[in-house]
Scaffold this active site. Structure first.
Site, PDB file in Angstrom:
ATOM      1  N   ASP A 124       0.866  -1.169   0.000  1.00  0.00           N
ATOM      2  CA  ASP A 124       0.000   0.000   0.000  1.00  0.00           C
ATOM      3  C   ASP A 124       0.914   1.234   0.000  1.00  0.00           C
ATOM      4  OD1 ASP A 124      -2.152   1.703   0.010  1.00  0.00           O
ATOM      5  OD2 ASP A 124      -3.224   0.667   1.586  1.00  0.00           O
TER       6      ASP A 124
HETATM    7  C1  BGC Z   1      -5.113   3.113   0.194  1.00  0.00           C
HETATM    8  C2  BGC Z   1      -5.209   2.102  -0.914  1.00  0.00           C
HETATM    9  C3  BGC Z   1      -5.052   2.796  -2.249  1.00  0.00           C
HETATM   10  C4  BGC Z   1      -3.709   3.505  -2.258  1.00  0.00           C
HETATM   11  C5  BGC Z   1      -3.357   4.161  -3.576  1.00  0.00           C
HETATM   12  C6  BGC Z   1      -3.886   4.010   0.054  1.00  0.00           C
HETATM   13  O1  BGC Z   1      -3.929   5.070   0.943  1.00  0.00           O
HETATM   14  O2  BGC Z   1      -5.088   2.432   1.421  1.00  0.00           O
HETATM   15  O3  BGC Z   1      -6.421   1.404  -0.831  1.00  0.00           O
HETATM   16  O4  BGC Z   1      -5.146   1.870  -3.292  1.00  0.00           O
HETATM   17  O5  BGC Z   1      -3.733   4.485  -1.258  1.00  0.00           O
HETATM   18  O6  BGC Z   1      -4.076   5.302  -3.799  1.00  0.00           O
END
Ligand code: BGC
Length: 754
Positions: free
Chosen positions: A289
């Site tokens: 993530d």
């Molecule tokens: C979120 C993810 C997301 C990623 C990219 C993160 O803060 O937890 O679910 O895909 O950002 O934007």
């Protein structure tokens, strides 16, 4: 008939059906890492180019002119393998041109973005889509999103989010398919199929099952919080949707922010390497993530970036999103023998494999025509259908709905004309001018003289108390339709709430509206079920609309006017008050199970009676144990009657199939689409089993007076569970089975497994 394989089933259970409890063996399946195939291209790459493939950078140059020299050099030198958030096709094509013509490696870039419930045509939030209990529609919604996004150069999305969510304080419950492992698994498969479409097709986009794993169990429902999930629970509840996604061929899996039982998910070799790679045989890309590798440091799990990189790399991480610990440290870690080049080669191969499957080597550039792909009539019609099927009719006293024709409607509330807020969370590319609001839709249906409108409050959170003008307007109408709930910003990532009641002064407004004596219909848009205990009695009818997306307005208007039937069912248990959370129907049985009747409102008790009458049962003395509405619940404008439960046998062997059927009859005057649910309970086992578990469902549509027999098959796969030793077992004994309209009611039968 909807019948999906159990997510853990396709390997023929690997022979692990136990008739009795066997001696403990420590884990589920025989375990070898899937053979790491090395792509022929990998040999020709330098170390820097290999490490570059592992880097996913966030770059948001708005125009070609914004592309910095530094970014150009990074691509030329092969220091980046993928981007997220590149906003337009021209920029994507220019970055790709540099990769394909100016870099030595000539490996195409892949552009990623969070396309969560639509790109420009916005569908209901995933929780709303789950309320449709309609996998075909979920698949079509994901396909629409893929067609629109790919026309802009996006070939990798970070969806579906399949975190089991049992606590609606958690803001991200809105991004999930709810609390149930079976329903979530079915919809995960549908979603992966929809996004990925056909291999090599230019509209295929890689799906990402996220967040691996347990993120939805954040303690207290507070985002990014610690999670503790015992292994049997992990295997029985949290992992099945991921196994289903793996079996459906999901191209990538994202690790979570949370720590799981003390080990951050993004550095957790047990869940990534042991479970995902070895047990599930997953051979696709694993992506972190946003910054979650770097966050091993604030977790206190790594002392610096170098250690964070080593831990994540060795745990099995392939792609590092945004942070650059791999980029900065892998040379020296390789040098020092702390990570291996053969592992690096395997990671690069998986990334290249994904790019090959997407057809990027043949067609690296954006070729779709956004004009033709985006917001087409067909897409909008599908979004409206999804919105319609997501609406859950929760209350309808005295059949106030559908609204009688010819009456004057007072449309009141902060979300009746909230083009942006009806879209919900994660709508990076949506434009509010594409939304059709409830007010817009009613204006088309009702003559001007029959429609009164007041926003009543500046926003769902605001604290107005003088509603005199609104009430004056309400008194002129025959019926009030209140459209409130939570604006988009009150749910989603980092937007957990400790109090899940209607925000602002909406409860006050509802009470005041009710005092007019007019029938009051409440339509709620929200990212989660709202705790309505203090106000629900004021509502004559209640429709949950989640955040219904671009076409929410017409869907709601059609439903209220009776031009369409309500078909949605709750994908989550709906609490009365926040203090009941976490709350879920498939709870393990208590030694002192609560019963109906052993509880009265705390305030009504005289002290002495209160001391003796609480029953010492598994309930709260001030709210009992029942939810406001059970999982699977939803009303229609008609009436489905369940009868004639039949079981093909009273006793079965482990390998037998039991057929369970019931007759469903529409006894009302309007058509009905009933979601017929199959639940079981294993009465006595070596682990405490849930009081009910959903095993299957089918939607049947019946004309007035029509009846159909709905048949289900139960096999050993439905009866098995992971025991304390993590063996997948069927334990002989008595089982209950229900064919039911929701998790609390239904026809109950019993059978024995020999
Ligand atoms: C979120 C993810 C997301 C990623 C990219 C993160 O803060 O937890 O679910 O895909 O950002 O934007």
């Amino acid at each position: 008939m909807l019948r999906f394989s159990h997510p853990l089933r396709r390997d023929g259970l690997r022979g692990l059906i136990f008739l009795a409890i066997t001696a403990a063996s420590s884990t589920v399946w025989a375990q070898t890492s899937p053979a790491a195939k090395v792509d022929p291209l990998v040999d020709s790459l330098t170390l820097r180019q290999k490490i570059g493939q592992l880097q996913q950078s966030n770059a948001e140059p708005k125009t070609i002119a914004d592309i910095s020299d530094e970014l150009r050099a990074a691509i030329r030198e092969g220091r980046v393998g993928s981007f997220l958030n590149v906003p337009n096709p021209e920029v994507a094509n220019e970055l790709q041109r540099i990769a394909m013509t100016e870099s030595e490696a000539k490996i195409p870039l892949v552009f990623a973005r969070d396309v969560i419930h639509g790109y420009r045509t916005i569908f209901p939030t995933p929780l709303g889509q789950a309320a449709t209990w309609n996998p075909e529609l979920v698949e079509k919604g994901a396909r629409v999103a893929a067609v629109e996004a790919s026309s802009m150069g996006i070939r990798w999305t970070f969806a579906p989010m399949i975190d089991i969510s049992r606590d609606s304080r958690w803001g991200r419950i809105t991004e999930s398919f709810g609390e149930d492992p079976y329903l979530t698994s079915v919809l995960a498969v549908a979603s992966v199929r929809g996004y990925q479409g056909k291999e090599g097709d230019p509209t295929s986009i890689a799906a990402t099952a996220k967040h691996f794993v347990g993120y939805g169990a954040a303690e207290g429902g507070r985002d990014y919080n610690v999670t503790y999930i015992p292994e049997p629970l992990l295997h029985n509840v949290y992992l099945p949707p991921f196994k289903a996604a793996v079996d459906a061929g999901v191209m990538s899996i994202m690790t979570a922010f949370n720590d799981l039982n003390g080990v951050p998910a993004s550095g957790n070799d047990y869940i990534i390497d042991r479970v995902l790679r070895r047990e599930f045989g997953y051979n696709g890309v694993i992506v972190s993530d946003w910054d979650s590798v770097l966050e091993l440091i604030p977790h206190g799990f790594a002392e610096d970036k170098k250690q964070a990189a080593r831990i994540a790399f060795n745990a099995g991480m392939d792609v590092e999103m945004v942070s650059t610990t791999f980029q900065e440290n892998l040379f020296s870690l390789l040098d020092g023998g702390k990570v291996s080049e053969s592992e690096l080669n395997a990671k690069v191969s998986r990334i290249i494999d994904m790019k090959r499957k997407l057809g990027l080597f043949e067609q690296p550039y954006v070729s779709g025509d956004p004009e033709k792909a985006i917001l087409t009539d067909e897409h909008k019609a599908l979004a409206e259908q999804a919105a319609l099927e997501s609406l859950v009719l929760l209350k309808n006293d005295k059949q106030v709905l559908p609204l009688a024709r010819g009456k004057t409607v007072a449309l009141i509330g902060p979300l009746a004309h909230a083009a942006h807020d009806q879209l919900g969370s994660w709508v990076l590319d949506a434009k509010k001018q594409d939304s059709v609001t409830v007010l817009d839709a009613f204006r088309k249906i009702l003559p001007e003289s029959k429609l009164l409108y007041s926003q009543a409050m500046y926003s769902s959170r605001s604290r107005e108390t003088d509603f005199s003008q609104v009430l004056e307007l309400a008194r002129k109408a025959d019926v009030i339709v209140f459209v409130g709930g939570e604006e988009a910003v009150l749910s989603g990532e980092a937007h957990s709430r400790a109090d899940t009641r209607l925000p602002g002064t909406q409860e006050l407004l509802v009470r005041e509206l009710k005092k007019t004596g007019k029938p009051l219909v409440a339509v709620l848009m929200a990212g989660r079920p709202l705790a309505l205990n203090d106000v629900i009695s004021e509502m004559d009818a209640l429709v949950m609309a989640w955040h219904p997306g671009s076409m929410g307005g017409p869907a709601i208007a059609r439903l209220l006017m009776g031009d369409a039937e309500p078909v949605g069912r709750l994908p989550v248990t709906w609490p009365k008050v926040t203090g009941q959370l976490p709350l879920y129907y498939n709870r393990p049985s208590s030694g002192r199970p609560a019963e109906e009747g052993n509880f009265t409102q705390m305030d009504d008790f005289p002290l002495e009676a209160f001391q003796h009458s609480t029953g010492h049962k598994n309930h709260y003395i001030d709210i009992g144990f029942k939810p406001q509405f059970p999982f699977g619940f939803g009303l229609s404008y008609s009436n489905a009657v369940y009868s004639d439960l039949k079981l093909s046998k009273k006793t079965i062997g482990v390998n037998d199939t039991l057929e369970v059927s019931a007759k469903i009859r529409n006894s009302g005057k309007r058509p009905v689409t009933e979601t017929v649910q199959l639940y079981i309970r294993d009465l006595v086992a070596s682990s405490v089993r849930p009081v009910r578990e959903l095993k299957n469902f089918q939607r049947v549509t019946l004309k007035p007076g029509e009846a159909k027999v709905v048949k289900f098959k139960l096999t050993k796969d439905d009866l098995a569970f992971y025991n304390q030793q993590l063996n997948w077992v069927v334990e002989p004994g008595e089982f209950h089975v229900w064919i039911a309209p929701n998790a609390e009611e239904g026809l109950q039968g019993q059978f024995t497994v020999r």
